[in-house]
Scaffold this motif. Structure first.
Motif: not given
Length: 302
Positions: A43-59
Motif C-alpha cells: 500500500e505504501q509502494l508506488g509503481p516502481q516499488g518492489r516486494l520480494i516475499v519468502f515462504d516455504q509453506d504451500e498454503d
C-alpha cells in the motif's frame, strides 16, 4: 484494509512505521504467511516499488498476492541472499521477518502444530522436508531429547520427559498428537496446556531448524540491505529474541561476556532504531491474544 481470518498480522502499524517505506524502494518480507504485512507494505509502494516475499509453506503460496511488483520465492528464508541476488534485490531498503507460526498453521489440525487437535505429529513448515516431529520422537537419543526440551521448550522436567519417551516408544507408536499426549500425560507438570505448548514448541523449532534458519537470515541481512536499509524482526520467544538482540547490537549471536576468549569485537553492522523491543498495544492484545508474546526489534544498516 481487510485481512482474512487466515492470519492476523501482529504489530502491523509498528512494522510499517519503523520500516519508513520509500515508494520506489525494494523490500523483502521473509515470512509471507497470510500476507498481512506484505499487503500493508504494498500500500505504501508506488509503481516502481518492489516486494520480494519468502515462504516455504504451500498454503501461503496458494494465498499469494497477484501484483506485478511482487515476486514470491517458495523457499525458507535461510536462502535469502541467493534469491535476493537472483531477483536483483541485493540493495534492499528494508527486510521484515515475523517469526510466529501463522494462525492458519495452528488452526489446521492435520499440520500437527497445535495441541488442540488430533493429527499426525508432523510440524514441517515445508512439507518437502523429510523429518517430522514423529521421526524425532522415535529416533533421537535420550540425551538429545533432553537437550532439545530443555533448550528449546524450557520444559521443567525435560530429563524425565526424554526418559519416558525413550522407554515408551519401544512398545507404542508415537504417530499422532493424541497418542503422544496420552502417553506423556502422567508426567505433565503444572498447567497441562502450557506444558504441552512448550513441548510442541521445542519439537517445532527442531523439525524446522528455526534457530539455525534465523542465524542464517541475520548474517545474510547485512549483505542484502543497503546502508540505511531497515531490518525489522518480530520474535515470539526468548531464544529468538536474544539472537536478534545480540546480532543487532554487536554483530554476533553471543554477548561479549558469554565468550571470554573472544578478544576481537566484530565490526558494528547496525545501529538500533528501537532501544527496547516494541510490543502490542492494549487494543491489539484485545483483538488478537496471540500478539501477547510478540516483540519487534528494528535496526538500520550502517
Amino acid at each position: 484494509m481487510e485481512t482474512s481470518g487466515y492470519h492476523l498480522p501482529v504489530l502491523l502499524h509498528e512494522v510499517v512505521e519503523n520500516l519508513q517505506i520509500r515508494p520506489d524502494g525494494t523490500y523483502i518480507d521473509a515470512t509471507f504467511g497470510g500476507g498481512g504485512h506484505s499487503r500493508a507494505i504494498l500500500e505504501q509502494l508506488g509503481p516502481q516499488g518492489r516486494l520480494i516475499v519468502f515462504d516455504q509453506d504451500e498454503d501461503a503460496y496458494r494465498n499469494r498476492i497477484p501484483d506485478e511488483r511482487v515476486v514470491f520465492v517458495r523457499e525458507n528464508f535461510r536462502h535469502l541472499q541467493r534469491f535476493a541476488k537472483l531477483h536483483k534485490a541485493l540493495d534492499a531498503d528494508g527486510l521484515l521477518a515475523d517469526l510466529g507460526v501463522s494462525s492458519h498453521q495452528f488452526d489446521t489440525g492435520a499440520r500437527g502444530f497445535s495441541t488442540r487437535f488430533d493429527g499426525n505429529l508432523d510440524m514441517r513448515m515445508d512439507t518437502r522436508n523429510a523429518t517430522t516431529a514423529a521421526d524425532i520422537l522415535q529416533t533421537y537419543s535420550e540425551q538429545h531429547l533432553h537437550q532439545l526440551f530443555q533448550d528449546y521448550g524450557e520444559v521443567t522436567n525435560s530429563r524425565t520427559l526424554a526418559k519416558t519417551i525413550v522407554q515408551l516408544r519401544k512398545a507404542h507408536p508415537l504417530r499422532t498428537i493424541a497418542e503422544f499426549k496420552s502417553l506423556i500425560q502422567p508426567i505433565v507438570k503444572g498447567n497441562p496446556a502450557k506444558y504441552l505448548a512448550q513441548v510442541f514448541q521445542a519439537l517445532r523449532i527442531e523439525v524446522n531448524d528455526e534457530l539455525g534458519a534465523l542465524k542464517d537470515l541475520l548474517t545474510q541481512s547485512s549483505t542484502v540491505l543497503k546502508p540505511g536499509g531497515k531490518l525489522a524482526i518480530i520474535t515470539f520467544h526468548s531464544l529468538e529474541d536474544r539472537l536478534v538482540k545480540n546480532y543487532m547490537k554487536g554483530g554476533s549471536f553471543e554477548t561479549a561476556d558469554e565468550n571470554p576468549y573472544s578478544f576481537e569485537t566484530p565490526p558494528k553492522l547496525f545501529k538500533l532504531i528501537t532501544k527496547k523491543p516494541v510490543t502490542a498495544s492494549e487494543k491489539e492484545l484485545r483483538a488478537n491474544p496471540r500478539s501477547r508474546s510478540a516483540k519487534l526489534r528494528v535496526a538500520e544498516k550502517i
